[in-house]
Design a protein around this motif. Structure first.
Motif, PDB file in Angstrom:
ATOM      1  N   ARG A 132      -4.972   4.604  -2.180  1.00  0.00           N
ATOM      2  CA  ARG A 132      -3.776   4.036  -1.544  1.00  0.00           C
ATOM      3  C   ARG A 132      -2.645   3.880  -2.561  1.00  0.00           C
ATOM      4  O   ARG A 132      -1.493   4.177  -2.281  1.00  0.00           O
ATOM      5  CB  ARG A 132      -4.106   2.688  -0.906  1.00  0.00           C
ATOM      6  N   MET A 133      -2.989   3.414  -3.758  1.00  0.00           N
ATOM      7  CA  MET A 133      -1.992   3.235  -4.803  1.00  0.00           C
ATOM      8  C   MET A 133      -1.378   4.584  -5.191  1.00  0.00           C
ATOM      9  O   MET A 133      -0.161   4.720  -5.297  1.00  0.00           O
ATOM     10  CB  MET A 133      -2.621   2.564  -6.027  1.00  0.00           C
ATOM     11  N   MET A 134      -2.222   5.591  -5.385  1.00  0.00           N
ATOM     12  CA  MET A 134      -1.716   6.911  -5.773  1.00  0.00           C
ATOM     13  C   MET A 134      -0.837   7.516  -4.690  1.00  0.00           C
ATOM     14  O   MET A 134       0.201   8.116  -4.992  1.00  0.00           O
ATOM     15  CB  MET A 134      -2.873   7.857  -6.095  1.00  0.00           C
ATOM     16  N   CYS A 135      -1.247   7.377  -3.441  1.00  0.00           N
ATOM     17  CA  CYS A 135      -0.439   7.934  -2.342  1.00  0.00           C
ATOM     18  C   CYS A 135       0.914   7.241  -2.269  1.00  0.00           C
ATOM     19  O   CYS A 135       1.939   7.897  -2.059  1.00  0.00           O
ATOM     20  CB  CYS A 135      -1.179   7.813  -1.012  1.00  0.00           C
ATOM     21  N   THR A 136       0.941   5.941  -2.455  1.00  0.00           N
ATOM     22  CA  THR A 136       2.204   5.194  -2.420  1.00  0.00           C
ATOM     23  C   THR A 136       3.114   5.614  -3.570  1.00  0.00           C
ATOM     24  O   THR A 136       4.311   5.818  -3.371  1.00  0.00           O
ATOM     25  CB  THR A 136       1.928   3.677  -2.499  1.00  0.00           C
ATOM     26  N   GLU A 137       2.539   5.759  -4.764  1.00  0.00           N
ATOM     27  CA  GLU A 137       3.341   6.074  -5.947  1.00  0.00           C
ATOM     28  C   GLU A 137       3.737   7.542  -6.053  1.00  0.00           C
ATOM     29  O   GLU A 137       4.869   7.864  -6.381  1.00  0.00           O
ATOM     30  CB  GLU A 137       2.578   5.663  -7.215  1.00  0.00           C
ATOM     31  N   LYS A 138       2.789   8.459  -5.791  1.00  0.00           N
ATOM     32  CA  LYS A 138       3.045   9.878  -6.031  1.00  0.00           C
ATOM     33  C   LYS A 138       3.348  10.687  -4.775  1.00  0.00           C
ATOM     34  O   LYS A 138       3.996  11.730  -4.858  1.00  0.00           O
ATOM     35  CB  LYS A 138       1.835  10.506  -6.744  1.00  0.00           C
TER      36      LYS A 138
END
Length: 186
Positions: A132-138
């Motif tokens: 979830r963090m990676m999808c939000t950031e990248k």
């Protein structure tokens, strides 16, 4: 998680400094002596031969990360094809829980997400929190935000088997048994 682990280190009278390390370099940094402990890692048979694990520190899970332009997966529905990093617990868990899924492996979380973007798989199977963090950031707006994980995974603090500073032994008495929260409630 950082606050929780920081308080456990303080209660254990262990001086600490948090050092950011690239996700793909975590085990290499620990085994190479660049860091003394990893904050959160899932157990696998292979890892248990190399690392010493604390009591569980937190519960997380794995989730399907599918393209936002496609219909979302319904609760309990699994994609037809999945890609996940070869290292970690998900390959064995997917094979056991979802034997009909066409499963591919890749190097890391980013290559898994890029493979889904390139049409190589219907979804990436990743740690629920990190994915979830990676999808939000990248990759903002490119993937559905999974509401719930498809399985639950405890995470542990980890040292090398030798644990020269007895970190795990010193931390364990101060790790509370309240780590079993439900990620679906976030």
């Amino acid at each position: 998680l950082i606050d929780r682990i920081g308080s456990i280190f303080k209660e254990s009278n262990i001086p600490f400094e948090f050092i950011p390390v690239e996700l793909t370099k975590l085990t290499e940094s620990l085994l190479g002596g660049n860091i003394d402990i990893l904050l959160a890692m899932a157990k696998t048979e292979k890892r248990m031969k190399v690392f010493s694990f604390s009591k569980p520190i937190i519960i997380t899970g794995a989730a399907w990360f599918s393209l936002a332009k496609m219909p979302p997966l319904l609760d309990g529905e699994a994609p037809k094809s999945v890609i996940t990093p070869a290292v970690g617990p998900l390959v064995a868990q997917i094979e056991a829980l979802f034997p009909d899924i066409s499963l591919k492996t890749t190097e890391n979380y980013d290559t898994a997400l890029r493979a889904v973007l390139n049409g190589e798989a219907h979804a990436a199977a990743l740690n629920w929190h990190v994915g979830r963090m990676m999808c939000t950031e990248k990759y903002p707006s490119l993937f559905h935000d999974p509401i719930t994980p498809f399985n639950i995974i405890p995470l542990f603090t980890v040292t090398t088997i030798k644990d020269p500073y007895s970190i795990i032994e010193r931390l364990n008495p101060n790790i509370q048994e309240d780590w079993a929260f439900d990620p679906a409630t976030l």
